[in-house]
Design an enzyme around this catalytic site. Structure first.
Site, PDB file in Angstrom:
ATOM      1  N   GLY A  43      51.811  31.471  52.574  1.00 25.96           N
ATOM      2  CA  GLY A  43      52.295  30.916  51.400  1.00 25.96           C
ATOM      3  C   GLY A  43      53.615  30.154  51.505  1.00 25.96           C
ATOM      4  CB  THR A  54      58.057  32.217  50.279  1.00 22.14           C
ATOM      5  OG1 THR A  54      57.808  32.014  48.902  1.00 22.14           O
ATOM      6  CG2 THR A  54      59.449  32.574  50.681  1.00 22.14           C
ATOM      7  N   GLY A  63      55.524  36.876  51.950  1.00 21.75           N
ATOM      8  CA  GLY A  63      56.118  36.471  50.268  1.00 21.75           C
ATOM      9  C   GLY A  63      55.175  37.600  49.646  1.00 21.75           C
ATOM     10  CB  ALA A  64      55.275  39.417  46.887  1.00 20.93           C
ATOM     11  CG  ASP A  65      51.171  36.121  44.360  1.00 23.15           C
ATOM     12  OD1 ASP A  65      51.516  35.025  44.438  1.00 23.15           O
ATOM     13  OD2 ASP A  65      50.154  36.686  44.982  1.00 23.15           O
ATOM     14  N   GLY A 114      47.809  35.497  45.819  1.00 22.64           N
ATOM     15  CA  GLY A 114      47.866  34.171  45.152  1.00 22.64           C
ATOM     16  C   GLY A 114      47.298  33.183  46.164  1.00 22.64           C
ATOM     17  CD  GLU A 145      48.825  37.302  52.371  1.00 25.15           C
ATOM     18  OE1 GLU A 145      49.263  36.425  52.273  1.00 25.15           O
ATOM     19  OE2 GLU A 145      48.465  37.994  51.246  1.00 25.15           O
ATOM     20  CE  LYS A 153      56.621  34.012  43.640  1.00 25.13           C
ATOM     21  NZ  LYS A 153      56.492  33.945  45.059  1.00 25.13           N
TER      22      LYS A 153
HETATM   23  C1  5RP Z   1      48.997  34.610  49.721  1.00 26.00           C
HETATM   24  C2  5RP Z   1      50.181  35.558  49.383  1.00 26.00           C
HETATM   25  C3  5RP Z   1      51.498  34.919  48.971  1.00 26.00           C
HETATM   26  O1  5RP Z   1      52.269  35.700  49.706  1.00 26.00           O
HETATM   27  C4  5RP Z   1      51.768  34.860  47.735  1.00 26.00           C
HETATM   28  O2  5RP Z   1      50.850  34.078  46.811  1.00 26.00           O
HETATM   29  C5  5RP Z   1      53.347  34.136  47.523  1.00 26.00           C
HETATM   30  O3  5RP Z   1      53.243  33.084  47.930  1.00 26.00           O
HETATM   31  P1  5RP Z   1      54.441  32.013  47.597  1.00 26.00           P
HETATM   32  O4  5RP Z   1      55.408  32.200  48.742  1.00 26.00           O
HETATM   33  O5  5RP Z   1      53.789  30.535  47.798  1.00 26.00           O
HETATM   34  O6  5RP Z   1      54.913  31.933  46.171  1.00 26.00           O
HETATM   35  O7  5RP Z   1      49.924  36.627  48.681  1.00 26.00           O
HETATM   36  O8  5RP Z   1      47.776  35.215  49.738  1.00 26.00           O
END
Ligand code: 5RP
Length: 223
Positions: free
Chosen positions: A29, A31, A82-84, A96, A103, A121
């Site tokens: 992602g 981040t 990272g995380a959504d 996302g 992951e 988030k």
């Molecule tokens: C990818 C993920 C990402 O960690 C998540 O979508 C967060 O992404 P970003 O740092 O672009 O907001 O789960 O599958």
């Protein structure tokens, strides 16, 4: 601070969780891209990385960081991703970027999961972000009906008019309308539906630490 600056801030802050001489688990992602860029500054102090996606693998390799196959290494000391969404218990929604299965595999191989995220988030209850679910294509429509029966609305993720295919050659459903107040129970239930490969609730593989980028600086949450 912009969201991009907050992501860079937590990407840099995550370096202190990377033990010297180890192989680090790396998520996916925008981040994590900041984390990978920061990791390049200490590439001579680590052995390399296990990556959760072809995108992260390409970025790691371009910066000269060796990438190992998950099957060629044992337990990893740390997984940074990272995380959504993340709640105040460390439970997360992820996927996302469509990399949720790999992951979760790398997270499961790691002793400690460190989430890096900007403050947008952090949520009280998971479920506002459409929940990604990686599925076997022949099960997609039946699974959409199963989510509808529990009050959700599942849509097949598309890209350029075609169903998006993951790194595993599979499809993603994005499910809205669910409130995930019991993430462990939800993950257990949906995981055993035939055709589900991975549900994007990370409850068994929850964060131990979250480095949250805020306008006041990095807030460290431990769970
Ligand atoms: C990818 C993920 C990402 O960690 C998540 O979508 C967060 O992404 P970003 O740092 O672009 O907001 O789960 O599958």
């Amino acid at each position: 601070m912009t969201q991009d600056e907050l992501k860079a801030l937590v990407g840099q802050a995550a370096l202190k969780y990377v033990p010297q001489g180890e192989i680090v688990g790396v998520g996916t992602g925008s981040t994590v891209d900041k984390f990978i860029d920061a990791l390049a500054s200490m590439k001579d102090a680590i052995r390399g990385a296990v990556s959760s996606s072809s995108a992260s693998t390409a970025r790691l390799k371009a910066l000269g960081i060796p990438v190992f196959d998950a099957n060629d290494v044992d337990e990893l000391a740390v997984y940074i991703d990272g995380a959504d969404e993340i709640d105040n218990r460390g439970y997360m929604i992820k996927g996302g970027g469509a990399a949720l299965t790999r992951e979760k595999i790398v997270a499961a191989q790691s002793r400690r999961i460190v989430c890096i995220a900007d403050e947008s988030k952090l949520v009280g209850v998971l479920g506002r972000f459409p929940l990604p679910v990686e599925v076997i294509p022949m099960a997609a429509h039946r699974l959409m009906r199963q989510f509808a029966a529990m009050g959700g609305n599942a849509q097949l993720r598309m890209r350029e008019g075609q169903p998006l295919l993951t790194d595993n050659g599979l499809q993603i459903l994005d499910v809205t309308g669910l409130t995930l107040s019991e993430p462990l129970r939800f993950e257990n239930e949906v995981n055993q539906w035939p055709g589900v490969v991975t549900v994007g609730v990370f409850a068994h593989q929850k964060a131990a630490v979250c480095l949250l980028g805020t306008s006041q600086g990095v807030r460290t949450m431990t769970f």
